[in-house]
Enzyme design. Structure first.
Site, PDB file in Angstrom:
ATOM      1  N   GLY A  46       3.265   6.497   3.646  1.00 17.60           N
ATOM      2  CA  GLY A  46       2.801   6.204   2.301  1.00 17.60           C
ATOM      3  C   GLY A  46       1.700   7.172   1.917  1.00 17.60           C
ATOM      4  O   GLY A  46       1.154   7.877   2.777  1.00 17.60           O
ATOM      5  N   GLN A  51      -5.842  10.385  -2.068  1.00 13.07           N
ATOM      6  CA  GLN A  51      -5.704  11.193  -0.854  1.00 13.07           C
ATOM      7  C   GLN A  51      -5.390  12.656  -1.155  1.00 13.07           C
ATOM      8  O   GLN A  51      -5.528  13.508  -0.283  1.00 13.07           O
ATOM      9  CB  GLN A  51      -4.604  10.622   0.050  1.00 13.07           C
ATOM     10  CG  GLN A  51      -4.992   9.296   0.675  1.00 13.07           C
ATOM     11  CD  GLN A  51      -3.908   8.822   1.620  1.00 13.07           C
ATOM     12  OE1 GLN A  51      -2.941   8.210   1.197  1.00 13.07           O
ATOM     13  NE2 GLN A  51      -4.053   9.140   2.898  1.00 13.07           N
ATOM     14  N   CYS A  88      -3.694   6.730   9.380  1.00 15.56           N
ATOM     15  CA  CYS A  88      -3.764   7.184   7.983  1.00 15.56           C
ATOM     16  C   CYS A  88      -3.803   8.701   7.973  1.00 15.56           C
ATOM     17  O   CYS A  88      -4.478   9.306   8.811  1.00 15.56           O
ATOM     18  CB  CYS A  88      -5.037   6.622   7.353  1.00 15.56           C
ATOM     19  SG  CYS A  88      -5.325   7.163   5.661  1.00 15.56           S
ATOM     20  N   LEU A  89      -3.093   9.308   7.020  1.00  7.69           N
ATOM     21  CA  LEU A  89      -3.078  10.775   6.926  1.00  7.69           C
ATOM     22  C   LEU A  89      -4.482  11.330   6.660  1.00  7.69           C
ATOM     23  O   LEU A  89      -4.763  12.478   6.975  1.00  7.69           O
ATOM     24  CB  LEU A  89      -2.127  11.237   5.814  1.00  7.69           C
ATOM     25  CG  LEU A  89      -0.636  10.954   6.053  1.00  7.69           C
ATOM     26  CD1 LEU A  89       0.177  11.336   4.824  1.00  7.69           C
ATOM     27  CD2 LEU A  89      -0.113  11.674   7.290  1.00  7.69           C
ATOM     28  N   HIS A 130      -2.375  -1.192   2.644  1.00 16.34           N
ATOM     29  CA  HIS A 130      -3.100   0.027   3.066  1.00 16.34           C
ATOM     30  C   HIS A 130      -3.252   0.997   1.884  1.00 16.34           C
ATOM     31  O   HIS A 130      -4.344   1.504   1.626  1.00 16.34           O
ATOM     32  CB  HIS A 130      -2.330   0.685   4.230  1.00 16.34           C
ATOM     33  CG  HIS A 130      -2.906   1.973   4.719  1.00 16.34           C
ATOM     34  ND1 HIS A 130      -3.380   2.145   6.013  1.00 16.34           N
ATOM     35  CD2 HIS A 130      -3.077   3.174   4.101  1.00 16.34           C
ATOM     36  CE1 HIS A 130      -3.821   3.391   6.146  1.00 16.34           C
ATOM     37  NE2 HIS A 130      -3.643   4.037   5.006  1.00 16.34           N
ATOM     38  N   GLU A 131      -2.140   1.242   1.166  1.00 20.55           N
ATOM     39  CA  GLU A 131      -2.181   2.219   0.061  1.00 20.55           C
ATOM     40  C   GLU A 131      -2.991   1.697  -1.123  1.00 20.55           C
ATOM     41  O   GLU A 131      -3.748   2.452  -1.743  1.00 20.55           O
ATOM     42  CB  GLU A 131      -0.759   2.597  -0.384  1.00 20.55           C
ATOM     43  CG  GLU A 131       0.109   3.238   0.700  1.00 20.55           C
ATOM     44  CD  GLU A 131      -0.541   4.386   1.443  1.00 20.55           C
ATOM     45  OE1 GLU A 131      -1.401   5.087   0.866  1.00 20.55           O
ATOM     46  OE2 GLU A 131      -0.206   4.590   2.627  1.00 20.55           O
ATOM     47  N   HIS A 134      -6.577   2.134  -0.682  1.00 21.46           N
ATOM     48  CA  HIS A 134      -7.054   3.491  -0.991  1.00 21.46           C
ATOM     49  C   HIS A 134      -7.533   3.589  -2.445  1.00 21.46           C
ATOM     50  O   HIS A 134      -8.461   4.338  -2.751  1.00 21.46           O
ATOM     51  CB  HIS A 134      -5.934   4.521  -0.793  1.00 21.46           C
ATOM     52  CG  HIS A 134      -5.825   5.059   0.600  1.00 21.46           C
ATOM     53  ND1 HIS A 134      -6.847   5.725   1.233  1.00 21.46           N
ATOM     54  CD2 HIS A 134      -4.784   5.057   1.484  1.00 21.46           C
ATOM     55  CE1 HIS A 134      -6.453   6.100   2.447  1.00 21.46           C
ATOM     56  NE2 HIS A 134      -5.207   5.703   2.631  1.00 21.46           N
TER      57      HIS A 134
END
Ligand code: NI
Length: 160
Positions: A46, A51, A88-89, A130-131, A134
């Site tokens: 995702g 990000q 997470c990226l 999670h997204e 953000h």
């Protein structure tokens, strides 16, 4: 389409509350295409717009072979709780155990501004929370019950 740079750890944009999208125009389409390309290149599950440095309420995620785009997402319900491992990226090399809802319902809009509503269970519910976190400046490390130790990380990578 273009690859965008993924913002990491202490970048201020990751800590900002993102603003809602008000114009569903070509520029939004370009941004979404870039997000998809960037997520695919990074092999992420995702991605949220902050990000890539864009403080707007936009997320994308992979659901099996499909990529789902969600603009201005809002939870309408959350049920249950599952503790599982996530990363997470924006936090490369860090993994931790996070409690997430088992089932969520989310409403939002597609890239044309059409309302949509979806339900996610298990991994998808985890990715959705999670997204959406953000978009409110929250990283998984803030919520993690614990982070994996160097030794555990080594084991995790050994299994790949
Ligand atoms: Ni993330």
């Amino acid at each position: 389409m273009a690859l965008r740079n993924i913002r990491k750890g202490g970048d201020a944009v990751l800590r900002r509350k993102a603003a809602p999208v008000s114009r569903f125009n070509d520029q939004l389409g370009v941004l979404l295409d870039d997000m998809v390309e960037t997520m695919n290149a990074a092999e992420g599950a995702g991605l949220a717009a902050p990000q890539i440095g864009i403080s707007r309420r936009i997320i994308i995620f992979r659901n099996e072979d499909m990529i789902v785009e969600l603009i201005n997402p809002e939870f309408t319900s959350k049920q249950g709780e599952i503790v599982d491992l996530e990363g997470c990226l924006s936090c490369p090399g860090v993994f931790g155990e996070v409690a997430r809802p088992q089932v969520v319902r989310v409403k939002g809009y597609d890239r044309q501004g059409r309302p949509l509503e979806l339900e996610g269970e298990g991994f998808i519910a985890r990715v959705l929370e999670h997204e959406i976190d953000h978009l409110d400046g929250i990283l998984f490390v803030d919520k993690a019950l614990r982070l994996l130790t160097a030794e555990e990380l080594q084991k995790l990578h050994g299994e790949d």
